[in-house]
Design a protein around this motif. Structure first.
Motif, PDB file in Angstrom:
ATOM      1  N   MET A   1       0.839  -1.194   0.000  1.00 54.56           N
ATOM      2  CA  MET A   1       0.000   0.000   0.000  1.00 54.56           C
ATOM      3  C   MET A   1       0.879   1.250   0.000  1.00 54.56           C
ATOM      4  SD  MET A   1      -3.155   1.207   0.543  1.00 54.56           S
ATOM      5  CE  MET A   1      -3.964   2.597   1.237  1.00 54.56           C
ATOM      6  N   THR A   2       1.886   1.256   0.845  1.00 50.66           N
ATOM      7  CA  THR A   2       2.762   2.416   0.941  1.00 50.66           C
ATOM      8  C   THR A   2       3.540   2.632  -0.344  1.00 50.66           C
ATOM      9  OG1 THR A   2       2.994   1.997   3.305  1.00 50.66           O
ATOM     10  CG2 THR A   2       4.594   3.477   2.307  1.00 50.66           C
ATOM     11  N   ALA A   3       4.037   1.552  -0.915  1.00 51.58           N
ATOM     12  CA  ALA A   3       4.894   1.669  -2.097  1.00 51.58           C
ATOM     13  C   ALA A   3       4.107   1.994  -3.368  1.00 51.58           C
ATOM     14  CB  ALA A   3       5.681   0.378  -2.297  1.00 51.58           C
ATOM     15  N   TYR A   4       2.941   1.399  -3.567  1.00 55.27           N
ATOM     16  CA  TYR A   4       2.254   1.516  -4.856  1.00 55.27           C
ATOM     17  C   TYR A   4       0.827   2.052  -4.753  1.00 55.27           C
ATOM     18  CZ  TYR A   4       6.125  -1.585  -5.849  1.00 55.27           C
ATOM     19  OH  TYR A   4       7.373  -2.132  -5.930  1.00 55.27           O
ATOM     20  N   GLY A   5       0.373   2.398  -3.560  1.00 59.01           N
ATOM     21  CA  GLY A   5      -1.003   2.857  -3.370  1.00 59.01           C
ATOM     22  C   GLY A   5      -1.355   4.068  -4.208  1.00 59.01           C
ATOM     23  N   ASN A   6      -0.469   5.073  -4.219  1.00 58.36           N
ATOM     24  CA  ASN A   6      -0.748   6.285  -5.005  1.00 58.36           C
ATOM     25  C   ASN A   6      -0.767   5.998  -6.498  1.00 58.36           C
ATOM     26  OD1 ASN A   6      -1.076   8.052  -2.872  1.00 58.36           O
ATOM     27  ND2 ASN A   6       1.096   8.546  -2.756  1.00 58.36           N
ATOM     28  N   ASN A   7       0.140   5.142  -6.961  1.00 58.13           N
ATOM     29  CA  ASN A   7       0.171   4.790  -8.391  1.00 58.13           C
ATOM     30  C   ASN A   7      -1.117   4.093  -8.806  1.00 58.13           C
ATOM     31  OD1 ASN A   7       2.758   5.808  -8.519  1.00 58.13           O
ATOM     32  ND2 ASN A   7       3.739   3.829  -8.329  1.00 58.13           N
ATOM     33  N   VAL A   8      -1.559   3.154  -7.984  1.00 58.41           N
ATOM     34  CA  VAL A   8      -2.792   2.417  -8.289  1.00 58.41           C
ATOM     35  C   VAL A   8      -3.984   3.365  -8.271  1.00 58.41           C
ATOM     36  CG1 VAL A   8      -4.369   0.645  -7.408  1.00 58.41           C
ATOM     37  CG2 VAL A   8      -1.916   0.187  -7.507  1.00 58.41           C
ATOM     38  N   LEU A   9      -4.033   4.245  -7.279  1.00 56.21           N
ATOM     39  CA  LEU A   9      -5.149   5.181  -7.163  1.00 56.21           C
ATOM     40  C   LEU A   9      -5.200   6.128  -8.361  1.00 56.21           C
ATOM     41  CD1 LEU A   9      -7.477   6.076  -5.309  1.00 56.21           C
ATOM     42  CD2 LEU A   9      -5.891   7.707  -4.278  1.00 56.21           C
ATOM     43  N   ARG A  10      -4.065   6.676  -8.763  1.00 55.49           N
ATOM     44  CA  ARG A  10      -4.030   7.586  -9.920  1.00 55.49           C
ATOM     45  C   ARG A  10      -4.419   6.866 -11.204  1.00 55.49           C
ATOM     46  NH1 ARG A  10       1.027   9.704  -7.697  1.00 55.49           N
ATOM     47  NH2 ARG A  10       2.047   8.313  -9.167  1.00 55.49           N
ATOM     48  N   LEU A  11      -3.926   5.643 -11.368  1.00 55.01           N
ATOM     49  CA  LEU A  11      -4.255   4.878 -12.567  1.00 55.01           C
ATOM     50  C   LEU A  11      -5.753   4.584 -12.616  1.00 55.01           C
ATOM     51  CD1 LEU A  11      -3.301   3.363 -15.096  1.00 55.01           C
ATOM     52  CD2 LEU A  11      -2.977   1.363 -13.653  1.00 55.01           C
ATOM     53  N   ALA A  12      -6.309   4.153 -11.501  1.00 53.11           N
ATOM     54  CA  ALA A  12      -7.742   3.865 -11.446  1.00 53.11           C
ATOM     55  C   ALA A  12      -8.556   5.130 -11.713  1.00 53.11           C
ATOM     56  CB  ALA A  12      -8.110   3.270 -10.087  1.00 53.11           C
ATOM     57  N   TYR A  13      -8.113   6.244 -11.170  1.00 53.87           N
ATOM     58  CA  TYR A  13      -8.822   7.509 -11.399  1.00 53.87           C
ATOM     59  C   TYR A  13      -8.765   7.910 -12.873  1.00 53.87           C
ATOM     60  CZ  TYR A  13     -10.444  12.276 -10.915  1.00 53.87           C
ATOM     61  OH  TYR A  13     -11.159  13.435 -11.057  1.00 53.87           O
ATOM     62  N   SER A  14      -7.641   7.626 -13.526  1.00 47.55           N
ATOM     63  CA  SER A  14      -7.530   7.978 -14.945  1.00 47.55           C
ATOM     64  C   SER A  14      -8.537   7.196 -15.792  1.00 47.55           C
ATOM     65  CB  SER A  14      -6.108   7.755 -15.459  1.00 47.55           C
ATOM     66  OG  SER A  14      -5.821   6.396 -15.634  1.00 47.55           O
ATOM     67  N   TYR A  15      -8.911   6.020 -15.337  1.00 49.11           N
ATOM     68  CA  TYR A  15      -9.936   5.241 -16.038  1.00 49.11           C
ATOM     69  C   TYR A  15     -11.341   5.693 -15.661  1.00 49.11           C
ATOM     70  CZ  TYR A  15      -7.064   1.535 -18.061  1.00 49.11           C
ATOM     71  OH  TYR A  15      -6.187   0.821 -18.830  1.00 49.11           O
ATOM     72  N   LEU A  16     -11.575   5.887 -14.373  1.00 51.06           N
ATOM     73  CA  LEU A  16     -12.931   6.020 -13.857  1.00 51.06           C
ATOM     74  C   LEU A  16     -13.404   7.462 -13.679  1.00 51.06           C
ATOM     75  CD1 LEU A  16     -12.497   3.203 -11.221  1.00 51.06           C
ATOM     76  CD2 LEU A  16     -13.749   3.038 -13.377  1.00 51.06           C
ATOM     77  N   HIS A  17     -12.479   8.411 -13.523  1.00 49.45           N
ATOM     78  CA  HIS A  17     -12.815   9.825 -13.312  1.00 49.45           C
ATOM     79  C   HIS A  17     -13.740  10.017 -12.116  1.00 49.45           C
ATOM     80  CE1 HIS A  17     -10.932  10.271 -17.148  1.00 49.45           C
ATOM     81  NE2 HIS A  17     -11.853   9.545 -17.740  1.00 49.45           N
ATOM     82  N   ASN A  18     -13.585   9.170 -11.131  1.00 45.39           N
ATOM     83  CA  ASN A  18     -14.408   9.231  -9.927  1.00 45.39           C
ATOM     84  C   ASN A  18     -13.551   8.724  -8.771  1.00 45.39           C
ATOM     85  OD1 ASN A  18     -16.178   8.169  -7.812  1.00 45.39           O
ATOM     86  ND2 ASN A  18     -17.845   8.687  -9.208  1.00 45.39           N
ATOM     87  N   MET A  19     -13.314   9.570  -7.781  1.00 42.27           N
ATOM     88  CA  MET A  19     -12.390   9.222  -6.712  1.00 42.27           C
ATOM     89  C   MET A  19     -12.909   8.063  -5.855  1.00 42.27           C
ATOM     90  SD  MET A  19      -9.409   9.619  -5.603  1.00 42.27           S
ATOM     91  CE  MET A  19      -8.793  11.096  -6.336  1.00 42.27           C
ATOM     92  N   SER A  20     -14.204   7.999  -5.593  1.00 39.80           N
ATOM     93  CA  SER A  20     -14.696   6.910  -4.745  1.00 39.80           C
ATOM     94  C   SER A  20     -14.568   5.561  -5.467  1.00 39.80           C
ATOM     95  CB  SER A  20     -16.139   7.150  -4.297  1.00 39.80           C
ATOM     96  OG  SER A  20     -17.008   7.161  -5.402  1.00 39.80           O
ATOM     97  N   ASP A  21     -14.819   5.530  -6.763  1.00 41.09           N
ATOM     98  CA  ASP A  21     -14.617   4.293  -7.526  1.00 41.09           C
ATOM     99  C   ASP A  21     -13.138   3.928  -7.590  1.00 41.09           C
ATOM    100  OD1 ASP A  21     -17.304   3.943  -7.987  1.00 41.09           O
ATOM    101  OD2 ASP A  21     -17.263   4.705 -10.050  1.00 41.09           O
TER     102      ASP A  21
END
Length: 152
Positions: A1-21
């Motif tokens: 989570m510490t190492a890759y959490g932000n990368n995963v979150l940004r990537l998911a946001y780039s697909y979904l355009h919704n922070m909760s998703d």
């Protein structure tokens, strides 16, 4: 989570355009990691695994949302983007996902075209073509909105 959490979150946001998703995708990715407990050869392999799972989970979430026809709230990504380039990332979000995913992985995550091709299970030449087409579309969008012309 510490190492890759932000990368995963940004990537998911780039697909979904919704922070909760995007947060749901991050959580699902971590649950998948805990369930499978995969063994990795290198930290690069580990990061690639996290991003690949996040991509697949994001695509599944998009399919789920399209079936349910939910309305997504328009949110902006608050973490670390340069203020003067925010308009570019807004334009990237308007591109079809096949273009925005390669732009995100290449420019934001810093992967080479070969690494992006591996992550997306595509040929490297396909990734280069998608990047070129994405750049052309971005140029058109930015030219219309911001009237960028030759400076001289």
């Amino acid at each position: 989570m510490t190492a890759y959490g932000n990368n995963v979150l940004r990537l998911a946001y780039s697909y979904l355009h919704n922070m909760s998703d995007a947060e749901d995708v991050l959580q699902d990715t971590l649950i998948q990691f805990l369930k499978t407990q995969p063994q990795f050869e290198t930290s690069e392999h580990e990061k690639a695994w996290f991003l690949r799972v996040a991509i697949n989970t994001s695509k599944n979430k998009l399919n789920y949302n399209s079936i349910r026809k939910t309305d997504e709230l328009s949110e902006t990504l608050a973490a670390g983007e340069a203020e003067d380039l925010a308009f570019v990332w807004d334009a990237v979000k308007q591109l079809p996902s096949k273009y925005s995913e390669v732009v995100h992985l290449y420019y934001h995550e810093g992967y080479s075209t070969a690494q992006v091709a591996s992550l997306l299970s595509k040929k490297e030449t396909t990734v280069r073509s998608l990047l070129q087409r994405a750049r052309s579309r971005l140029k058109e969008v930015l030219k219309e909105v911001y009237d960028f012309e030759k400076q001289i």
